[in-house]
Design a protein around this motif. Structure first.
Motif, PDB file in Angstrom:
ATOM      1  N   PHE A  14      41.685  24.197  31.822  1.00 16.53           N
ATOM      2  CA  PHE A  14      41.364  23.709  33.160  1.00 16.53           C
ATOM      3  C   PHE A  14      41.976  22.328  33.311  1.00 16.53           C
ATOM      4  CE2 PHE A  14      38.107  26.599  31.789  1.00 16.53           C
ATOM      5  CZ  PHE A  14      37.910  27.412  32.885  1.00 16.53           C
ATOM      6  N   ALA A  15      42.416  21.981  34.515  1.00 15.24           N
ATOM      7  CA  ALA A  15      43.017  20.676  34.766  1.00 15.24           C
ATOM      8  C   ALA A  15      42.454  20.091  36.057  1.00 15.24           C
ATOM      9  CB  ALA A  15      44.529  20.791  34.868  1.00 15.24           C
ATOM     10  N   ASN A  16      42.494  18.747  36.139  1.00 15.12           N
ATOM     11  CA  ASN A  16      42.091  18.086  37.378  1.00 15.12           C
ATOM     12  C   ASN A  16      43.331  17.495  38.045  1.00 15.12           C
ATOM     13  OD1 ASN A  16      42.647  15.733  35.957  1.00 15.12           O
ATOM     14  ND2 ASN A  16      40.534  15.050  35.846  1.00 15.12           N
ATOM     15  N   ASP A  17      43.148  16.774  39.132  1.00 17.64           N
ATOM     16  CA  ASP A  17      44.272  16.210  39.885  1.00 17.64           C
ATOM     17  C   ASP A  17      45.077  15.190  39.087  1.00 17.64           C
ATOM     18  OD1 ASP A  17      43.718  17.787  42.068  1.00 17.64           O
ATOM     19  OD2 ASP A  17      42.485  16.265  43.056  1.00 17.64           O
ATOM     20  N   GLU A  18      44.456  14.562  38.092  1.00 20.30           N
ATOM     21  CA  GLU A  18      45.156  13.571  37.262  1.00 20.30           C
ATOM     22  C   GLU A  18      45.831  14.227  36.055  1.00 20.30           C
ATOM     23  OE1 GLU A  18      41.610  12.783  37.973  1.00 20.30           O
ATOM     24  OE2 GLU A  18      42.430  12.012  39.844  1.00 20.30           O
ATOM     25  N   THR A  31      50.130  34.469  27.285  1.00 20.66           N
ATOM     26  CA  THR A  31      49.749  33.330  28.116  1.00 20.66           C
ATOM     27  C   THR A  31      50.077  33.640  29.565  1.00 20.66           C
ATOM     28  OG1 THR A  31      50.270  31.819  26.300  1.00 20.66           O
ATOM     29  CG2 THR A  31      50.100  30.862  28.499  1.00 20.66           C
ATOM     30  N   ASN A  32      49.104  33.382  30.443  1.00 18.36           N
ATOM     31  CA  ASN A  32      49.331  33.536  31.877  1.00 18.36           C
ATOM     32  C   ASN A  32      48.797  32.326  32.613  1.00 18.36           C
ATOM     33  OD1 ASN A  32      48.534  36.877  31.327  1.00 18.36           O
ATOM     34  ND2 ASN A  32      50.519  36.269  32.087  1.00 18.36           N
ATOM     35  N   THR A  33      49.570  31.851  33.584  1.00 17.68           N
ATOM     36  CA  THR A  33      49.100  30.786  34.455  1.00 17.68           C
ATOM     37  C   THR A  33      48.168  31.397  35.496  1.00 17.68           C
ATOM     38  OG1 THR A  33      50.890  31.073  36.044  1.00 17.68           O
ATOM     39  CG2 THR A  33      51.276  29.506  34.217  1.00 17.68           C
ATOM     40  N   TYR A  34      47.476  30.543  36.221  1.00 15.41           N
ATOM     41  CA  TYR A  34      46.601  31.009  37.301  1.00 15.41           C
ATOM     42  C   TYR A  34      47.418  31.835  38.301  1.00 15.41           C
ATOM     43  CZ  TYR A  34      43.726  30.873  41.483  1.00 15.41           C
ATOM     44  OH  TYR A  34      43.018  31.227  42.605  1.00 15.41           O
ATOM     45  N   GLU A  35      48.619  31.362  38.641  1.00 13.24           N
ATOM     46  CA  GLU A  35      49.468  32.045  39.617  1.00 13.24           C
ATOM     47  C   GLU A  35      49.892  33.421  39.099  1.00 13.24           C
ATOM     48  OE1 GLU A  35      49.899  28.846  38.614  1.00 13.24           O
ATOM     49  OE2 GLU A  35      49.249  27.849  40.449  1.00 13.24           O
ATOM     50  N   LYS A  58      43.764  26.617  35.096  1.00 12.59           N
ATOM     51  CA  LYS A  58      45.211  26.418  35.051  1.00 12.59           C
ATOM     52  C   LYS A  58      45.913  27.531  34.265  1.00 12.59           C
ATOM     53  CE  LYS A  58      48.654  23.114  33.392  1.00 12.59           C
ATOM     54  NZ  LYS A  58      48.860  21.848  32.691  1.00 12.59           N
ATOM     55  N   GLU A  59      45.337  27.897  33.095  1.00  8.64           N
ATOM     56  CA  GLU A  59      46.022  28.827  32.208  1.00  8.64           C
ATOM     57  C   GLU A  59      45.014  29.595  31.354  1.00  8.64           C
ATOM     58  OE1 GLU A  59      49.896  27.754  29.938  1.00  8.64           O
ATOM     59  OE2 GLU A  59      48.228  27.334  28.552  1.00  8.64           O
ATOM     60  N   MET A  60      45.369  30.833  30.994  1.00  8.66           N
ATOM     61  CA  MET A  60      44.551  31.682  30.147  1.00  8.66           C
ATOM     62  C   MET A  60      45.423  32.225  29.025  1.00  8.66           C
ATOM     63  SD  MET A  60      43.404  33.371  33.619  1.00  8.66           S
ATOM     64  CE  MET A  60      44.901  32.614  34.199  1.00  8.66           C
ATOM     65  N   LYS A  61      44.853  32.311  27.810  1.00  7.41           N
ATOM     66  CA  LYS A  61      45.625  32.794  26.656  1.00  7.41           C
ATOM     67  C   LYS A  61      44.816  33.765  25.821  1.00  7.41           C
ATOM     68  CE  LYS A  61      48.413  28.722  25.546  1.00  7.41           C
ATOM     69  NZ  LYS A  61      48.755  27.763  24.509  1.00  7.41           N
ATOM     70  N   TRP A  62      45.533  34.720  25.236  1.00  9.36           N
ATOM     71  CA  TRP A  62      45.011  35.547  24.150  1.00  9.36           C
ATOM     72  C   TRP A  62      45.869  35.194  22.943  1.00  9.36           C
ATOM     73  CZ3 TRP A  62      41.312  38.029  21.998  1.00  9.36           C
ATOM     74  CH2 TRP A  62      41.569  38.810  20.884  1.00  9.36           C
ATOM     75  N   GLU A 115      49.143  37.301  40.565  1.00  6.62           N
ATOM     76  CA  GLU A 115      50.179  38.322  40.680  1.00  6.62           C
ATOM     77  C   GLU A 115      49.751  39.610  39.975  1.00  6.62           C
ATOM     78  OE1 GLU A 115      54.539  38.097  39.194  1.00  6.62           O
ATOM     79  OE2 GLU A 115      54.175  36.325  40.451  1.00  6.62           O
ATOM     80  N   HIS A 116      49.218  39.476  38.747  1.00  7.46           N
ATOM     81  CA  HIS A 116      48.761  40.653  37.992  1.00  7.46           C
ATOM     82  C   HIS A 116      47.595  41.350  38.701  1.00  7.46           C
ATOM     83  CE1 HIS A 116      50.429  38.901  33.966  1.00  7.46           C
ATOM     84  NE2 HIS A 116      51.379  39.206  34.825  1.00  7.46           N
ATOM     85  N   GLY A 117      46.788  40.591  39.401  1.00  8.87           N
ATOM     86  CA  GLY A 117      45.697  41.178  40.172  1.00  8.87           C
ATOM     87  C   GLY A 117      46.201  42.065  41.288  1.00  8.87           C
ATOM     88  N   GLN A 118      47.405  41.764  41.769  1.00  7.81           N
ATOM     89  CA  GLN A 118      48.003  42.569  42.841  1.00  7.81           C
ATOM     90  C   GLN A 118      48.793  43.751  42.292  1.00  7.81           C
ATOM     91  OE1 GLN A 118      50.300  39.548  44.797  1.00  7.81           O
ATOM     92  NE2 GLN A 118      48.526  38.675  45.837  1.00  7.81           N
ATOM     93  N   THR A 119      49.411  43.572  41.108  1.00  9.82           N
ATOM     94  CA  THR A 119      50.290  44.607  40.564  1.00  9.82           C
ATOM     95  C   THR A 119      49.627  45.494  39.512  1.00  9.82           C
ATOM     96  OG1 THR A 119      51.127  43.175  38.795  1.00  9.82           O
ATOM     97  CG2 THR A 119      52.313  43.127  40.918  1.00  9.82           C
ATOM     98  N   GLY A 120      48.528  45.017  38.894  1.00  2.85           N
ATOM     99  CA  GLY A 120      47.874  45.776  37.829  1.00  2.85           C
ATOM    100  C   GLY A 120      48.564  45.645  36.490  1.00  2.85           C
TER     101      GLY A 120
END
Length: 172
Positions: A155-159, A110-114, A98-102, A118-123
């Protein structure tokens, strides 16, 4: 007459081959799916644990039945800039990134998965995921070099139940 007999055997063999290829391709994760999602519990990787990159049990907020294993790789790479790679080796069933932080005394990124996609596409600096999830890591500027802090993955689940994994590292 012999040529026709060979064609009779060749056509079914080609048909079976096409079916096998189609079924193998259908099992791959699509571009829109989260490659860091667990549908079943994989076996724990002994070599990754021995490499010293797995979080000690006290750092893993998941219970003993909900193990998370992430490998952080800070080896030098022949690229411009500063980065480390990470690989999610094990996740509890039904959870996805769900999210990653330094987090350090000086910075919090902090960056969300989304955003990582995006960063993977833009560098762009920050956490990134690219190549349909084949590559993932954290790009950072020179000003963060030698900074000591924590990498935190949520990490998160459906609930909407959340589990976290963290590790203290020094950025190289």
């Amino acid at each position: 007459m012999m040529k026709n007999n060979k064609r009779i055997y060749l056509l079914p063999a080609l048909f079976v081959l096409v079916l096998l290829l189609a079924s193998a391709c259908g099992n791959q994760a699509g571009a829109g799916s989260n490659p860091y999602a667990a549908n079943e519990k994989p076996a724990e990787s002994e070599s990754a644990t021995q490499a010293g990159n797995a979080a000690p049990p006290t750092e893993n907020a998941a219970g003993p039945e909900e193990k998370i294993l992430i490998v952080i790789d800070q080896t030098a790479k022949p690229i411009e800039g500063n980065s480390f790679d990470f690989i999610v080796k094990q996740l509890p069933e039904g959870y996805m990134l769900k999210e990653m932080k330094w987090v350090s005394d000086q910075n919090e990124i902090t960056n969300t998965y989304e955003e990582a996609i995006e960063h993977g596409q833009t560098g762009e600096d920050g956490f990134y995921i690219s190549g349909n999830g084949q590559f993932s890591g954290f790009f950072y500027p020179d000003s963060l070099k030698d900074e000591k802090g924590r990498v935190i993955f949520t990490f998160a689940n459906d609930e909407n139940n959340e589990l976290t994994w963290e590790k203290e590292i020094t950025l190289k």
